[in-house]
Design an enzyme around this catalytic site. Structure first.
Site, PDB file in Angstrom:
ATOM      1  CG  ASN A 584      -1.939  -1.093   1.185  1.00 15.41           C
ATOM      2  OD1 ASN A 584      -2.906  -1.022   0.442  1.00 15.41           O
ATOM      3  ND2 ASN A 584      -1.719  -2.147   1.981  1.00 15.41           N
ATOM      4  CD  GLU A 709      -9.394  -4.712  -1.112  1.00 14.87           C
ATOM      5  OE1 GLU A 709      -8.234  -4.543  -0.714  1.00 14.87           O
ATOM      6  OE2 GLU A 709     -10.217  -3.794  -1.200  1.00 14.87           O
TER       7      GLU A 709
END
Length: 756
Positions: A584, A709
């Site tokens: 990320n 997700e």
């Protein structure tokens, strides 16, 4: 208090009334002529009472009290002398009296005492200035004295009216002392005694000029006019002086004596011309005219110099004012600066309870980074103007630094109300670019005598608490509020230490093929192994890292460590074991000018192929302007792939796909939760499925990979596969794990593949 503040003006009115009655008596003339002598001592009564009342109220400054005690004594003694003269007038009826020696001594003593008060007032200058002013005063005295001699004293002395020696001495003394007092007053620049009050006291003696002029005719009517009307005005002037001192705003320094030498030259010229008029030889007249012309030319030249000096002084004062303004005000916005703010807050704390507002703009750095510093400066100027409009007369708006502003409230204004007005005004588009400015406001109040730094610290704590609540909020400080802020600051310090001590670890959550269970990639996730607290959850330290800017070095560590580990796995298990490494990336990292270089260095140092690196970004991070867009395109050109995380939760998801070089979109967990409940026919499940179906169709049309997700059970995985999803993440598939556990998982999968 209101009655007390009007006391001196009542005495002024009383002295004026006595003088007006004297004028009325002179016009109508009821009763004997001796009545005309009563008004001078009668007007002295309110004059004495005015000065006496002033002395009771006057502060304990020795210079001021000495001055007014002498004025009181002189006025009383002068009034007593004229009271004796009034008694003589009634005794001498119907003839007008000649002033006796006792009355003349008292009158002269009163004038000497009052004018001695003026003489003893300090000039407020150094020795060199006093010498120059003595010369200037002498010039004024000689010039004015020449005029008074020509038109007052000399005609009195040479007249045939039979003035007594006492009267002549009294008038001459009044003229000389009065002129000396006036010339001195012109050079007093300031002090505890009001300049206007001193001028009024000094001018009171010049009523003798009127007496002298009236005496030239030698008539009894003019003598009575002087006694009943002209001379009582001296007491009006003294009472007015007391009134002026009573209401004096304080000592102020002013320029003094500028015009006195020129007036003196003019007076001498008038006296010379009068001599010329009275008759001289033609040669004497030429000399006199030349002297008059010469003094006139000198006066004009000096006036020109005085005007030039005045212009230079005004320019210097303007320059000094400009410099003072620049020292105490912000150069960009024109608001007061930090130095002036601290001074005013300190003064306010000495006077009473004080409230301040700290105003910090939210996301201002984004404006600078995305639109440029010129646009940012224009926004700051507009914000300063809007802040001034919102605060209005209730406070002093201040720019502290950068995008930090403050407001010192005055006049008991309500802090919450001012904060609401500021936020409402900020909600309107500002500057020529029509930008919205969000702000967080902290409010704090301190009692009189409290310290400056604790007050500002409390306001800062409240402002930080407002930021934690989200954009566009205000919070008032209360006791104990600093504890969470202190804890947050402590975590920031701990983060720095932990980075240096190597306490951070990278865990990896597998990205799985939903059909086969094969590991397709991993998402690196940072974990903090604290020496005493154990494993610290990311929710506790990541926000602190974002707020302190430590997310940049922390993200750099995660990037390099995960690239190193992924390259090692590829070398050990072959290229098929790891297609995607998806760390990320935060907003702060995208704004870091060295971020692209960090990515390039990580790939070069570890040998990881660029196409295996997938940087995961949120929509809010991508929507940060041209600078971020340039960074993302540079990464794309390097071969690094980009994934749009939490897809579908933002406001511009579809438009982003047209401008953002994405390779992967990740369906947000909120659209996966409950997706398996469609058989129950709930509207929520049907909506989730509609979004999931639309995303997979859109990705297929654009040639993008999709990842679902937050898969929590097999039913969700099955439903997603039926919708067309092939890749997924979630606790049902695999939890985040240390690198060693991930190595064992990859080894086991590699063994199964070999066995198959």
């Amino acid at each position: 208090m209101a009655t007390e503040s009007r006391t001196p003006i009542r005495y002024v009115a009383a002295a004026t009334l006595v003088t007006l009655l004297g004028a009325l008596w002179f016009v109508t003339r009821p009763g004997p002529d001796a009545i005309g002598y009563v008004f001078m001592p009668a007007a002295g009564v309110p004059s004495v009472l005015a000065v006496r009342a002033l002395l009771r109220r006057l502060p304990s400054d020795p210079v001021a009290r000495r001055f007014w005690r002498l004025v009181l004594t002189g006025t009383a003694v002068l009034s007593l002398g004229y009271l004796i003269l009034a008694g003589q007038a009634f005794a001498a009826m119907p003839e007008l009296p000649t002033i006796s020696l006792p009355a003349a001594i008292l009158a002269a003593g009163g004038m000497l005492t009052a004018l001695g008060a003026v003489a003893r007032v300090p000039l407020g200058a150094g020795p060199a200035d006093r010498r120059k002013r003595l010369i200037d005063r002498t010039i004024g005295f000689v010039g004015g004295g020449t005029l008074l001699w020509s038109f007052g004293l000399a005609p009195m002395i040479t007249s045939s009216s039979g003035w007594s020696t006492q009267a002549l001495v009294l008038v001459a003394l009044s003229l000389v002392l009065g002129l000396g007092a006036v010339t001195k007053v012109s050079y007093i620049v300031g002090g505890p005694v009001d300049r206007a009050a001193i001028r009024l006291v000094a001018s009171s003696s010049l009523t003798a000029v009127g007496v002298a002029l009236l005496s030239l005719s030698g008539s009894d009517d003019n003598t009575l006019l002087a006694q009943a009307v002209v001379m009582p005005t001296a007491h009006i002037l003294v009472a007015l002086a007391a009134h002026r001192q009573w209401n004096s705003p304080g000592a102020r320094r002013r320029r003094s004596g500028t015009w006195l030498p020129y007036i003196a030259l003019f007076a001498v010229d008038v006296a010379l011309l009068s001599v010329l008029h009275n008759g001289l030889t033609w040669s004497d007249r030429v000399v006199v005219l030349a002297a008059v012309a010469l003094t006139g030319l000198v006066a004009v030249r000096q006036l020109m110099s005085a005007r030039e000096n005045g212009r230079l002084l005004r320019a210097q004062r303007a320059s000094e004012e400009r410099l003072r303004h620049e020292v105490t005000h912000d150069g960009l916005t024109g608001l007061a600066n930090r130095g002036l703010f601290r001074t005013r807050v300190t003064e306010a704390l000495e006077a009473g309870d004080t409230t301040v507002l700290l105003v910090d703009l939210d996301d201002f750095k984004t404006v600078n980074d995305s639109l440029g510093h010129d646009v940012g400066d224009q926004l700051l100027i507009a914000v300063a103007a809007a802040l001034g409009e919102a605060v209005g007369p209730d406070g002093l708006p201040v720019r502290l630094a950068g995008d930090e502003f403050a407001v010192l409230l005055t006049g008991g204004a309500d802090g919450e109300e001012v904060a609401r007005r500021v936020l409402d005004r900020f909600a309107e588009p500002m500057s020529e670019h029509r930008l919205l400015a969000h702000a967080s406001i902290g409010i704090a109040t301190a009692r009189a005598g409290d310290g400056l730094d604790p007050l500002l610290c409390h306001a800062d704590v409240a402002m930080y608490a407002a930021k934690q609540r989200g954009k566009g909020n205000w919070v008032r400080y209360h006791d104990g509020m600093e504890q969470p802020v202190l804890a947050h600051a402590q975590i920031g310090g701990e983060l720095r230490r932990a980075l240096d001590a190597g306490e951070f670890r990278v865990h990896y959550q597998p990205l799985m093929d939903l059909a086969t269970g094969r590991v397709v990639g991993v998402e690196p996730l940072v974990r903090w192994e604290h020496p005493t607290r154990g494993l610290v959850p990311p929710g506790e330290f990541v926000p602190a890292a974002e707020g302190t800017g430590l997310i940049v070095p922390l993200g750099r560590f995660v990037l390099r460590e995960s690239c190193r580990q992924a390259a090692a796995w590829l070398a050990e298990f072959g290229p098929a074991c790891m297609q995607k490494l998806g760390p990320n990336v935060s907003v702060r990292q995208l704004h870091d000018p060295d971020f692209v270089a960090d990515v390039r260095a990580a790939l070069a140092d570890t040998g990881l192929p660029a196409d295996r690196l997938v940087l995961e970004l949120t929509e809010s991070a991508v929507l940060r302007g041209p600078q971020v867009s340039r960074t993302l395109h540079e990464l794309h050109e390097m071969g690094v792939r980009l994934a749009l995380d939490d897809f579908g939760t933002g406001e511009s998801s579809l438009s982003l796909l047209r401008s953002f070089p994405a390779s992967i979109i990740k369906l947000d967990k909120s659209f996966v939760d409950g997706i398996e409940l469609d058989e129950m026919g709930t509207p929520e499940a049907e909506a989730r499925q509609a979004v999931a179906r639309a995303v997979i169709q859109l990705a297929g049309a654009l040639g993008l990979d999709t990842v679902a997700e937050g898969i929590e059970n097999q039913e969700q995985a099955d439903r997603l596969m039926r919708l067309g999803y092939t890749l997924g993440q979630g606790y049902h598939l695999a939890r985040p794990m240390p690198a060693e556990a991930m190595t064992r998982l990859l080894a086991a999968r590699a063994g199964l593949a070999v066995a198959a």
